[in-house]
Scaffold this active site. Structure first.
Site, PDB file in Angstrom:
ATOM      1  CG  ASP A 174      -1.649  -3.438 -15.881  1.00 54.74           C
ATOM      2  OD1 ASP A 174      -1.039  -2.576 -16.353  1.00 54.74           O
ATOM      3  OD2 ASP A 174      -1.979  -3.503 -14.762  1.00 54.74           O
ATOM      4  CG  HIS A 175       2.575  -3.719 -15.081  1.00 57.45           C
ATOM      5  ND1 HIS A 175       3.443  -2.708 -14.733  1.00 57.45           N
ATOM      6  CD2 HIS A 175       1.466  -3.590 -14.203  1.00 57.45           C
ATOM      7  CE1 HIS A 175       3.050  -2.108 -13.603  1.00 57.45           C
ATOM      8  NE2 HIS A 175       1.841  -2.679 -13.433  1.00 57.45           N
ATOM      9  CD  GLU A 296      -1.765   3.296 -17.046  1.00 57.31           C
ATOM     10  OE1 GLU A 296      -3.316   3.530 -16.873  1.00 57.31           O
ATOM     11  OE2 GLU A 296      -1.375   2.807 -16.200  1.00 57.31           O
ATOM     12  CE  LYS A 338       1.450  -5.778  -6.037  1.00 58.28           C
ATOM     13  NZ  LYS A 338       0.692  -5.087  -7.475  1.00 58.28           N
ATOM     14  CG  HIS A 371      -0.461   0.771 -11.768  1.00 57.06           C
ATOM     15  ND1 HIS A 371       0.027  -0.263 -12.656  1.00 57.06           N
ATOM     16  CD2 HIS A 371      -1.135   1.698 -12.700  1.00 57.06           C
ATOM     17  CE1 HIS A 371      -0.156   0.299 -13.787  1.00 57.06           C
ATOM     18  NE2 HIS A 371      -0.793   1.332 -13.840  1.00 57.06           N
TER      19      HIS A 371
END
Length: 527
Positions: A174-175, A296, A338, A371
Site C-alpha cells: 500500500d501507498h 491501484e 483515523k 482508504h
C-alpha cells in the site's frame, strides 16, 4: 481448472502427531484447522513451549528447516520453525497459502500491524463470504512498526495455514511512492501494488488565477503524458460525454478553465503513476514473468476532494496511457479521520459517491477503493448501495485498537502506561495525520477505574484517536535498550489468543454487516 493435491486430515488428529507433541510439551497446542495431508505426509501448525512451529509427520519434504524431531510409533515428527525460509517453502508446498491477484472482485483490506490479527480477519471474512486482503501495509506503517514487507507477508502465510484458509487472499503493498518501495514488496511476493502519487497532486489548482493556471498547465510534463497542451484541450473541451450508469446518466463537460484545473491538479500525478506502473511491469517481466498482479492508483491523501469530472479525466487519461488499474482511490468529500466514523454531510457524500461509482463502472469497471475505511459505519450502507459489487474497503488501525482491548482487560497497569506514553507522543505523531482529537476531553489514566479503561479509551472517539495515531511510538518505544511495551503486549495477545480473535471477528463483522454487500468468491486459480 487446477486441482487441490492436498486434503484436510480427518479427525481425530493422527496419533503420531498428538503423541509426538505430548512427548515434547504436555501443554502443546494443535491448531486443528491447519491439519493437511499431502502425499502421505501430515502437516499442521502447533504451539510448543509458547512458540508456533510447523509440525511434519512422515517423510520430511526436502527444503524445510527442522528445529527438533522426535520418533513416535515408527514415525518422525519434525518441528520446523516459522522462519522466512520455511514460509517460502510452505507457500511452494501449499499454493493456497500464498497471495494471489484478486482482479476486480470486491474485497476487504485487513491491515495487521502486529502480525497476530490475521486469524480473526480470516474467520470474519470466511463467515461472511468476503474476499480478504490479508497482507495490507504501507511502507510508512512498516517503518513505524519495525516490520519488513517480507515479515508482514510471512506472518500472513502462517496464519492462513493455521486457519486452513484455501479460498484465496490478496497482499496489498500500500501507498508505494518510489521504485525502491516496489522492489521490496515485489521481492517479498505481494500481488497488489497501490501507487500513491499524492505528493504530485497540485491542491492549489482549484484556486489559481487565470495566468498562473495557464503557466502551470503549459509546464506539465507533456512528454511523459504522451500528448501536448493543445491536443489535451481539443480532446476534452467542447466534447460533452454521457456516462451511463445503472441508476442514472452522468453528464461530464469541460470548458477550458475546468480542463486546465483538472490537468494541473492531476497531470503530474498521472505522469508519476505511469512511470511507476511501467517500472512495475518491467520488474515483473524480469523477475516474475507471466504472473498477473493488481494495480491501484490512490490520490486519497490530498487536501481537496476529487470532483466527478476530475475523476473522469483521471480515468480517461489512464486508459489513454495504457495504465490498467483494478482499483482507484479518489479523495472523497468529507473527512476520513483515523479510528472514528465519517465526518461530513452524508447526503453530499452519497451524491458524490454515486457519481464516482458511475464513472468507475463506465471507464473500465475498476473498483472504488476506500482508504481509512475502518469504523466509517455511517457511510457503509451508501458504499453497499452504489458500489458493493466493485469495492475495495481498506482498514488498518482498527485492528490495533481491537488488540488493545486485551491489555485493557487483563493488564490495566500496562495499558495505563501505554496511554500515558501516548499522551506524551501525540503532538509529534499527529503531524502526518488530519485529526480533530481533543486531548483535553480525554481523562488521564490514573483517574480511570480498571473497569472503565476499555470504554474510555477504545469506545470514545478522542481516546481511540489518541491510541491510533501513536501506534508507531508505542510499538517502537524502548527503555534501557529493550522494548518498553511491545513484548509484553504481544505476550498478552498470545496468552489470550482466542479472545483476541473473537474481538476482531465481532468488530469486522460489524463492518461487513454495515456495507451489506461485500460478498464474492474468487474463481479457482488456473480456471
Amino acid at each position: 481448472m487446477s486441482e487441490e493435491v492436498d486434503t484436510p486430515s480427518v479427525d481425530p488428529a493422527p496419533r503420531e502427531l498428538v503423541e509426538g507433541l505430548a512427548s515434547v510439551d504436555e501443554d502443546a497446542t494443535l491448531y486443528e484447522q491447519s491439519l493437511r495431508e499431502k502425499e502421505g505426509t501430515v502437516y499442521a501448525l502447533v504451539r510448543v513451549s509458547g512458540t508456533k512451529h510447523l509440525a511434519v509427520v512422515g517423510s520430511n519434504p526436502p527444503g524445510f528447516e527442522v528445529g527438533t524431531s522426535v520418533e513416535e510409533g515408527g514415525e518422525t515428527l519434525a518441528l520446523c520453525p516459522c522462519t522466512p525460509e520455511n514460509a517460502e517453502r510452505l507457500r511452494d508446498q501449499f499454493p493456497w497459502a500464498a497471495p494471489r491477484p484478486l482482479g476486480r472482485t470486491t474485497a476487504l483490506g485487513c491491515g495487521d500491524r502486529l502480525g497476530l490479527a490475521t486469524p480473526g480477519h480470516i474467520r470474519a471474512c470466511e463467515e461472511a463470504g468476503v474476499v480478504p486482503v490479508l497482507a495490507q501495509q504501507s511502507i510508512r506503517e512498516m517503518e513505524r512498526t519495525g516490520r519488513s514487507p517480507q515479515e508482514v507477508l510471512d506472518d500472513v502465510t502462517w496464519a492462513v495455514f493455521q486457519e486452513g484458509f484455501t479460498a484465496g487472499y490478496g497482499a496489498d503493498a500500500d501507498h508505494l511512492k518510489t521504485p525502491a518501495d516496489v522492489d521490496a514488496c515485489l521481492e517479498a511476493g505481494y500481488t497488489m501494488y497501490t501507487i500513491d502519487p499524492s505528493e504530485h497532486v497540485d491542491d492549489e489548482a482549484d484556486h489559481l488565477e487565470a495566468a498562473a493556471l495557464a503557466d502551470r498547465f503549459e509546464a506539465l510534463p507533456w512528454d511523459e503524458l504522451g500528448t501536448t497542451p493543445e491536443t489535451c484541450l481539443d480532446r476534452y473541451v467542447g466534447a460533452p460525454v454521457s456516462v451511463d450508469g445503472a441508476e442514472r446518466t452522468l453528464q461530464v463537460e469541460f470548458d477550458e478553465t475546468a480542463l486546465k484545473r483538472a490537468a494541473v491538479k492531476y497531470g503530474r500525478a498521472l505522469a508519476h503513476t505511469r512511470r511507476m506502473a511501467e517500472y512495475l511491469s518491467r520488474q515483473y517481466d524480469r523477475t516474475r514473468p507471466g504472473e498477473d498482479y493488481d494495480l491501484e492508483m490512490s490520490v486519497d491523501e490530498t487536501a481537496t476532494p476529487t470532483r466527478a469530472h476530475e475523476h473522469y479525466f483521471v480515468a480517461a487519461e489512464l486508459n489513454r496511457l495504457g495504465v490498467e488499474v483494478t482499483s482507484l482511490a479518489p479523495r472523497f468529500v468529507g473527512d476520513f479521520e483515523k479510528g472514528i466514523d465519517y465526518v461530513g454531510d452524508l447526503d453530499a457524500f452519497e451524491e458524490a459517491f454515486r457519481d464516482h461509482a458511475t464513472i468507475a463502472r463506465a471507464e473500465g469497471g475498476y473498483k472504488l477503493s476506500i482508504h481509512s475505511g475502518s469504523d466509517k459505519f455511517s457511510i457503509y450502507p451508501i458504499l453497499g448501495r452504489h458500489a458493493g459489487d466493485h469495492l475495495h474497503l481498506k482498514t488498518a488501525g482498527t485492528s490495533f485498537l481491537e488488540a488493545l482491548r486485551i491489555p485493557a482487560r487483563h493488564a490495566p497497569t500496562l495499558f495505563r502506561d501505554m496511554v500515558d506514553f501516548a499522551f506524551r507522543r501525540f503532538e509529534d505523531d499527529r503531524a502526518t495525520y488530519h485529526v480533530t482529537t481533543d486531548l483535553d476531553a480525554i481523562p488521564r489514566p490514573s483517574k480511570v477505574a480498571d473497569a472503565d479503561l476499555e470504554e474510555t479509551y477504545l469506545e470514545d472517539d478522542d481516546g481511540r484517536q489518541l491510541l491510533h495515531i501513536t501506534y508507531g511510538s508505542l510499538l517502537s518505544a524502548t527503555r534501557e535498550g529493550r522494548p518498553r511495551f511491545k513484548d509484553r503486549f504481544l505476550t498478552l495477545l498470545d496468552d489470550h489468543e482466542e479472545e483476541h480473535y473473537q474481538a476482531l471477528i465481532a468488530h469486522f463483522g460489524d463492518h461487513i454487516d454495515g456495507v451489506g454487500d461485500l460478498g464474492g468468491r474468487l474463481p479457482p486459480e488456473g480456471s
